[in-house]
Design an enzyme around this catalytic site. Structure first.
Site, PDB file in Angstrom:
ATOM      1  N   THR A 160      -6.351   0.141   8.395  1.00 19.94           N
ATOM      2  CA  THR A 160      -7.611   0.371   9.105  1.00 19.94           C
ATOM      3  C   THR A 160      -8.598  -0.749   8.764  1.00 19.94           C
ATOM      4  O   THR A 160      -9.371  -1.183   9.619  1.00 19.94           O
ATOM      5  CB  THR A 160      -8.223   1.746   8.737  1.00 19.94           C
ATOM      6  OG1 THR A 160      -8.262   1.888   7.319  1.00 19.94           O
ATOM      7  CG2 THR A 160      -7.443   2.889   9.354  1.00 19.94           C
ATOM      8  N   GLY A 161      -8.545  -1.234   7.521  1.00 21.50           N
ATOM      9  CA  GLY A 161      -9.440  -2.309   7.099  1.00 21.50           C
ATOM     10  C   GLY A 161      -9.149  -3.609   7.840  1.00 21.50           C
ATOM     11  O   GLY A 161     -10.075  -4.345   8.204  1.00 21.50           O
ATOM     12  N   ASN A 176      -6.322  10.587  -0.834  1.00 20.52           N
ATOM     13  CA  ASN A 176      -6.380   9.376  -1.648  1.00 20.52           C
ATOM     14  C   ASN A 176      -5.961   9.710  -3.083  1.00 20.52           C
ATOM     15  O   ASN A 176      -5.926  10.885  -3.477  1.00 20.52           O
ATOM     16  CB  ASN A 176      -7.809   8.824  -1.672  1.00 20.52           C
ATOM     17  CG  ASN A 176      -8.211   8.122  -0.380  1.00 20.52           C
ATOM     18  OD1 ASN A 176      -7.421   7.380   0.197  1.00 20.52           O
ATOM     19  ND2 ASN A 176      -9.444   8.361   0.062  1.00 20.52           N
ATOM     20  N   GLU A 199     -10.692  -0.103  -1.633  1.00 20.69           N
ATOM     21  CA  GLU A 199     -10.635   1.112  -0.823  1.00 20.69           C
ATOM     22  C   GLU A 199     -11.417   2.259  -1.445  1.00 20.69           C
ATOM     23  O   GLU A 199     -11.333   2.482  -2.657  1.00 20.69           O
ATOM     24  CB  GLU A 199      -9.184   1.583  -0.676  1.00 20.69           C
ATOM     25  CG  GLU A 199      -8.432   0.862   0.392  1.00 20.69           C
ATOM     26  CD  GLU A 199      -7.084   1.511   0.648  1.00 20.69           C
ATOM     27  OE1 GLU A 199      -6.979   2.756   0.611  1.00 20.69           O
ATOM     28  OE2 GLU A 199      -6.131   0.762   0.870  1.00 20.69           O
ATOM     29  N   ARG A 200     -12.109   2.966  -0.577  1.00 20.84           N
ATOM     30  CA  ARG A 200     -12.737   4.227  -0.964  1.00 20.84           C
ATOM     31  C   ARG A 200     -11.656   5.140  -1.546  1.00 20.84           C
ATOM     32  O   ARG A 200     -10.604   5.322  -0.946  1.00 20.84           O
ATOM     33  CB  ARG A 200     -13.339   4.857   0.308  1.00 20.84           C
ATOM     34  CG  ARG A 200     -13.940   6.219   0.119  1.00 20.84           C
ATOM     35  CD  ARG A 200     -14.503   6.752   1.421  1.00 20.84           C
ATOM     36  NE  ARG A 200     -13.470   7.079   2.404  1.00 20.84           N
ATOM     37  CZ  ARG A 200     -13.697   7.716   3.549  1.00 20.84           C
ATOM     38  NH1 ARG A 200     -14.922   8.088   3.873  1.00 20.84           N
ATOM     39  NH2 ARG A 200     -12.713   7.961   4.392  1.00 20.84           N
ATOM     40  N   CYS A 221      -5.438   6.488   8.023  1.00 19.39           N
ATOM     41  CA  CYS A 221      -4.860   5.486   7.139  1.00 19.39           C
ATOM     42  C   CYS A 221      -3.855   4.686   7.947  1.00 19.39           C
ATOM     43  O   CYS A 221      -2.840   5.230   8.392  1.00 19.39           O
ATOM     44  CB  CYS A 221      -4.187   6.173   5.964  1.00 19.39           C
ATOM     45  SG  CYS A 221      -3.375   5.015   4.884  1.00 19.39           S
ATOM     46  N   GLY A 222      -4.142   3.410   8.159  1.00 22.71           N
ATOM     47  CA  GLY A 222      -3.314   2.576   9.028  1.00 22.71           C
ATOM     48  C   GLY A 222      -1.945   2.278   8.449  1.00 22.71           C
ATOM     49  O   GLY A 222      -0.912   2.455   9.109  1.00 22.71           O
ATOM     50  N   ASN A 223      -1.885   1.837   7.197  1.00 24.35           N
ATOM     51  CA  ASN A 223      -0.575   1.593   6.580  1.00 24.35           C
ATOM     52  C   ASN A 223       0.158   2.906   6.410  1.00 24.35           C
ATOM     53  O   ASN A 223       1.385   2.975   6.549  1.00 24.35           O
ATOM     54  CB  ASN A 223      -0.740   0.924   5.217  1.00 24.35           C
ATOM     55  CG  ASN A 223      -1.138  -0.532   5.348  1.00 24.35           C
ATOM     56  OD1 ASN A 223      -0.613  -1.236   6.189  1.00 24.35           O
ATOM     57  ND2 ASN A 223      -2.068  -0.957   4.527  1.00 24.35           N
ATOM     58  N   ASN A 228       0.926  -1.150   0.000  1.00 20.12           N
ATOM     59  CA  ASN A 228       0.000   0.000   0.000  1.00 20.12           C
ATOM     60  C   ASN A 228       0.965   1.199   0.000  1.00 20.12           C
ATOM     61  O   ASN A 228       1.650   1.449   0.985  1.00 20.12           O
ATOM     62  CB  ASN A 228      -0.830  -0.062   1.279  1.00 20.12           C
ATOM     63  CG  ASN A 228      -2.050   0.825   1.323  1.00 20.12           C
ATOM     64  OD1 ASN A 228      -2.612   1.005   2.403  1.00 20.12           O
ATOM     65  ND2 ASN A 228      -2.483   1.372   0.210  1.00 20.12           N
ATOM     66  N   HIS A 265     -15.795   1.328   7.214  1.00 24.23           N
ATOM     67  CA  HIS A 265     -15.533   0.010   6.624  1.00 24.23           C
ATOM     68  C   HIS A 265     -16.781  -0.866   6.661  1.00 24.23           C
ATOM     69  O   HIS A 265     -17.515  -0.860   7.648  1.00 24.23           O
ATOM     70  CB  HIS A 265     -14.410  -0.708   7.381  1.00 24.23           C
ATOM     71  CG  HIS A 265     -13.103  -0.004   7.286  1.00 24.23           C
ATOM     72  ND1 HIS A 265     -12.194  -0.264   6.280  1.00 24.23           N
ATOM     73  CD2 HIS A 265     -12.561   0.976   8.040  1.00 24.23           C
ATOM     74  CE1 HIS A 265     -11.142   0.530   6.432  1.00 24.23           C
ATOM     75  NE2 HIS A 265     -11.332   1.300   7.495  1.00 24.23           N
ATOM     76  N   CYS A 321      -4.531  -2.747   3.617  1.00 27.12           N
ATOM     77  CA  CYS A 321      -5.271  -1.659   4.239  1.00 27.12           C
ATOM     78  C   CYS A 321      -5.247  -1.875   5.747  1.00 27.12           C
ATOM     79  O   CYS A 321      -5.832  -2.852   6.241  1.00 27.12           O
ATOM     80  CB  CYS A 321      -6.704  -1.667   3.703  1.00 27.12           C
ATOM     81  SG  CYS A 321      -7.767  -0.475   4.501  1.00 27.12           S
TER      82      CYS A 321
HETATM   83  C1  ZDR Z   1      -7.076   1.787   3.867  1.00 28.39           C
HETATM   84  C2  ZDR Z   1      -5.872   2.579   4.162  1.00 28.39           C
HETATM   85  N1  ZDR Z   1      -4.961   2.422   3.077  1.00 28.39           N
HETATM   86  C3  ZDR Z   1      -5.239   2.035   5.443  1.00 28.39           C
HETATM   87  O1  ZDR Z   1      -4.162   1.414   5.382  1.00 28.39           O
HETATM   88  O2  ZDR Z   1      -5.835   2.197   6.506  1.00 28.39           O
HETATM   89  C4  ZDR Z   1      -6.398   3.943   4.370  1.00 28.39           C
HETATM   90  C5  ZDR Z   1      -6.616   4.789   3.143  1.00 28.39           C
HETATM   91  C6  ZDR Z   1      -7.865   5.603   3.274  1.00 28.39           C
HETATM   92  C7  ZDR Z   1      -9.038   4.950   2.630  1.00 28.39           C
HETATM   93  N2  ZDR Z   1      -8.852   4.857   1.206  1.00 28.39           N
HETATM   94  C8  ZDR Z   1     -10.256   5.822   2.962  1.00 28.39           C
HETATM   95  O3  ZDR Z   1     -10.764   5.688   4.100  1.00 28.39           O
HETATM   96  O4  ZDR Z   1     -10.716   6.608   2.126  1.00 28.39           O
END
Ligand code: ZDR
Length: 281
Positions: A228-229, A66, A217-218, A75-77, A13, A168, A226
């Protein structure tokens, strides 16, 4: 004037990181971020992350666009990449970097810690479960969305919704490889039940402590990982009785260790962040 950047990735990511510590506003517009992220005409990334001055006593502020120019709360990563980036900057400037940081984000204060083995553990805070906080209209505002039906892409899915600051929608399936993510992801992202759009995870429970995940991802579409995912998916697996509170989450780009602490109810995510190259544009 050219702007210096460094590219990092967390399990594939990938993000362009910018040292924006001397100004409180991002030095790129969302439209410029779209150009920078383009994989053919730009640098190529899932998003652009800005290291800004801290607020309210925190060390730094993180903001992220994004690759479609939208701004997620968290964004966790990305925050693991940000921690590695500022540690690298501090080490270059002073010869020493701190081992932990308090980072202000639109989802609250998040605390990444650099471990001796090179991994980064992030205190991702509390999950939010109430429909109004996700946000989704799948249940009444103060109710949780656990294993409820969602009509999308011509069929009914049983979904659980969790916010880690960003929204999510999680669906458990027998085989993640069999999900036509490319074809159906956008129909979840833009579903009218999700007023701020949604990140969508499909999860296969391999064992109670091992989950396999694919994500749409959104604002970015299919990505290799991801953070947070992965946190939101572990919460969904615990809430539906499918997993333990500590599990390895396997993503196309590698694995994360996620724990939903019984003691403080917070999520802890451990994984890598890797520098790829630097340049200016
Ligand atoms: C998903 C994500 N890459 C992470 O690692 O948490 C965060 C990116 C943001 C996501 N595309 C959003 O919430 O719009």
């Amino acid at each position: 004037m050219a702007i210096a950047f460094t590219k990092y990735h967390g399990l594939g990511n990938d993000f362009v990181l910018i040292d924006n510590r001397h100004h409180p506003e991002p030095c790129l517009t969302p439209a410029q971020a779209i150009e920078w992220c383009d994989r053919h005409f730009g640098i190529g990334a899932d998003g652009v992350i800005f290291a800004l001055p801290g607020q309210d006593g925190t060390d730094y502020t993180m903001r992220i666009f994004n690759c479609d120019g939208s701004e997620p709360e968290m964004c966790g990563n990305g925050i693991r990449c940000l921690a590695r980036f500022i540690a690298d900057l501090e080490a270059a400037e002073t010869g020493a970097a701190r081992a932990a940081y308090q980072i202000h984000t639109l989802a609250g204060v998040i605390t990444p810690k650099l471990e001796a083995d090179g991994q980064i553990t992030v205190d991702m805070g509390l999950p939010r479960l109430i429909a109004a906080e996700i946000p989704t209209t799948l249940a009444a505002p103060h109710e949780k969305v656990i294993d409820l039906p969602l009509e999308a892409a011509g069929q009914t899915w049983q979904v659980t919704c969790v916010s880690m600051g960003n929204p999510h929608c999680i669906t458990f399936v027998d085989e993640v490889a069999a999900i036509p993510l490319e074809a159906i992801g956008a129909q979840f992202e833009h579903h009218p039940a999700f007023p701020k759009r949604i990140n969508t995870e499909f999860i296969q429970v391999v064992q109670r402590d091992y989950l396999k995940m694919r994500v749409w991802e959104r604002g970015a579409g299919i990505t290799l990982a991801c953070g947070t995912g992965a946190c939101a998916s572990l919460v969904a697996a615990v809430l539906t009785g499918k997993s333990d509170r500590r599990a390895t989450v396997e993503l196309p780009g590698g694995t994360l260790l996620i724990e939903w602490s019984e003691t403080d109810q917070r999520l802890y995510m451990t994984g890598p962040a890797t520098k790829v190259f630097e340049g200016e544009r």
